[in-house]
Design an enzyme around this catalytic site. Structure first.
Site, mmCIF file in Angstrom:
data_model
loop_
_atom_site.group_PDB
_atom_site.id
_atom_site.type_symbol
_atom_site.label_atom_id
_atom_site.label_comp_id
_atom_site.label_asym_id
_atom_site.label_seq_id
_atom_site.Cartn_x
_atom_site.Cartn_y
_atom_site.Cartn_z
ATOM 1 N N LYS A 82 0.840 -1.203 0.000
ATOM 2 C CA LYS A 82 0.000 0.000 0.000
ATOM 3 C C LYS A 82 0.876 1.254 0.000
ATOM 4 O O LYS A 82 1.917 1.303 0.664
ATOM 5 C CB LYS A 82 -0.897 -0.045 1.241
ATOM 6 C CG LYS A 82 -1.976 1.017 1.340
ATOM 7 C CD LYS A 82 -2.811 0.726 2.583
ATOM 8 C CE LYS A 82 -3.862 1.802 2.838
ATOM 9 N NZ LYS A 82 -4.636 1.512 4.068
ATOM 10 N N SER A 157 -9.359 1.822 3.802
ATOM 11 C CA SER A 157 -8.508 2.565 2.895
ATOM 12 C C SER A 157 -7.591 1.686 2.063
ATOM 13 O O SER A 157 -6.959 2.161 1.132
ATOM 14 C CB SER A 157 -7.663 3.567 3.696
ATOM 15 O OG SER A 157 -6.793 2.897 4.591
ATOM 16 N N SER A 181 -9.637 -0.623 7.858
ATOM 17 C CA SER A 181 -9.065 -0.477 6.517
ATOM 18 C C SER A 181 -8.489 -1.746 5.911
ATOM 19 O O SER A 181 -8.142 -1.760 4.740
ATOM 20 C CB SER A 181 -7.986 0.615 6.518
ATOM 21 O OG SER A 181 -8.575 1.880 6.687
#
Length: 480
Positions: A82, A157, A181
């Site tokens: 990420k 997220s 997330s």
């Protein structure tokens, strides 16, 4: 074995071949890169393509194995990282245009741990601005799409991570979780994950210039999104390896001691005033029956008040964010994210001053209640969201949108505030008017017993099947 066969292999299946030399790391990585090039243009899950350096690393791993070097447990497994985590030489943009040139001076602990285990990073995945939405879109890299269709948000997220791994881009996807997330994208895409408990995975970004707020430190964790529970058991022991840069890391083995007798599971459908959708209820019943048949003792019983703990915790987090982060959001965020934060502060009125300190102290009260309860019930089976996953940009639709996306997700952020492990696994493929979509449930576990939660996921998955298989059939039928 063709590329089309290789990219579909789980990390567990891959390593059985790569560690013996029956399949080269280069071939494993090349197959995932080819899959990425085929499907990522329609998903926008991977926003930094690292194909070149990935292939170089894969070839180096092959040469080392051929020369007699020991192969790591994740030898040649393609993974994604990420974009809010440091990877040396690449921007830790966090979805913010102003941070697009923030180049990491060194790898974060999770990246080092994956490298040490033999994994190969093929790309960096998308996140919303400041990694603080349950949807994934930003002005820097654009919107990420759900491989099930554009009627469903990819979650956030870690939305890029969930979309990538379920779309077949890499066998493992790194993500993180301060309020859901990891679990939001897992639920959106039909993936499997476990939000580790406090202190389980070492965390730190070498690029950061100041320490995070205390609640952010206590609630945020690093983890992986996978296509199977088995792959979590394979990969998490590598991820939790100690790193001295995280002084509060807990150096415990992945597997804890076996529990005596049948494992008791507290089962609840309580959505604390929010409507429980029939498809979510059906998924819960399916999970209950699967666990019962697998030898668990499932009992319908209410755990300590998750609503009170969750709302208190998130209001406290919003108090810290208002004090420490609002200025950055106002200065560098888009109008969209600034508007969303305004509604966040309405949905979760921030604690401040003495009251914030009191609510931070009360965290121990809630955690103690749950620890005592989990002496009898080591696992808690519950909804994750009371409704099937929402549509893209639902959180931009004012108070009602934020309420549906985040307000009702008390089972999610309560676990962050408590510091408890919580896994997410698909238990149903719902056929809804806008199309098919997975429905995940949540399994919380005793402190530092992520392994128990993942075992329970495996039992549910054994009956429900791997959700990637109908997804890939759908993508192939759609010409993706």
């Amino acid at each position: 074995m063709t590329n089309a066969d290789i990219w579909q292999l789980s990390a567990t299946e891959l390593t059985k071949l790569t560690r013996t030399g029956d399949l080269s790391a280069e071939a494993a990585v090349q197959a995932s890169i080819d899959r990425m090039k085929a499907v990522n243009p329609s998903l926008n899950a991977v926003v930094v393509d690292l194909s070149g350096e990935a292939l170089e690393r894969a070839r180096a791993l092959d040469k080392a194995r051929e020369s007699g070097a020991a192969s790591g447990p994740l030898h040649g497994v393609p993974v994604t990282i990420k974009i809010n985590i440091d990877q040396k030489g690449h921007a830790t943009s966090n979805g913010v245009t102003a941070l697009k040139d923030l180049i990491a001076p060194a790898d974060a602990p999770v990246v080092e741990n994956l490298h040490r285990a033999g994994a190969v990073v093929i790309g960096r995945t998308n996140t919303p601005e400041f990694s603080f939405r349950a949807d994934t879109d930003n002005p820097l890299h654009g919107r990420t799409y759900n491989p099930w269709g554009r009627h469903i948000s990819p979650g956030g997220s870690s939305g890029g991570a969930g979309s990538a791994v379920m779309g077949g881009i890499g066998a493992l996807a790194h993500g993180n979780d301060i309020g859901g997330s990891l679990r939001f994208p897992a639920a959106a895409n039909g993936a499997v994950t476990v939000k580790p408990g406090l202190g389980r995975v070492p965390a730190w970004n070498p690029s950061q210039t100041a320490e995070r707020g205390l609640l952010a430190q206590l609630m945020s964790v690093q983890g992986l999104i996978t296509r199977s529970a088995e792959d979590l058991h394979l990969s998490m022991p590598s991820l939790i390896a100690a790193d001295p840069r995280d002084p509060f890391h807990v150096p415990m083995p992945w597997r804890g001691e076996a529990l005596e007798g049948l494992i008791k599971v507290a089962f609840t459908k309580n959505t604390h005033g929010y409507d429980l959708h029939p498809e979510v209820e059906a998924a819960l019943d399916f999970a209950r029956d699967a666990l019962t048949d697998a030898g668990y003792h499932v009992e319908e019983v209410e755990p300590p008040n998750v609503f009170d703990a969750g709302r208190t915790g998130y209001r406290a987090l919003m108090g810290e964010i208002y004090a420490l982060m609002k200025g950055d959001v106002d200065a560098a965020g888009s109008q969209t994210v600034r508007d969303i934060f305004t509604v966040y502060f309405q949905e979760f009125p921030p604690f401040s001053g003495d009251e914030l300190l009191q609510m931070m102290a009360k965290r121990t009260h809630y955690a103690r209640q749950w620890s005592l309860f989990m002496e009898d019930y080591p696992l808690v089976l519950s909804p994750f969201l009371p409704q099937p996953f929402f549509a893209p940009d639902r959180d931009t639709e004012g108070a009602e949108g934020v309420h549906e996306v985040l307000g009702c997700a008390v089972y999610s952020y309560a676990m962050n505030f408590l510091g408890l492990p919580a896994a997410s696994v698909p238990a149903r493929l719902a056929q809804l008017p806008k199309g098919a979509q997975p429905v995940n449930i949540q399994i919380a576990a005793r402190r530092w017993r992520e392994d128990l939660a993942v075992d329970a996921c495996a039992a549910i998955e054994a009956r429900a099947g791997h959700m990637c298989l109908p997804l890939w059939a759908k993508m192939a039928a759609d010409g993706e």
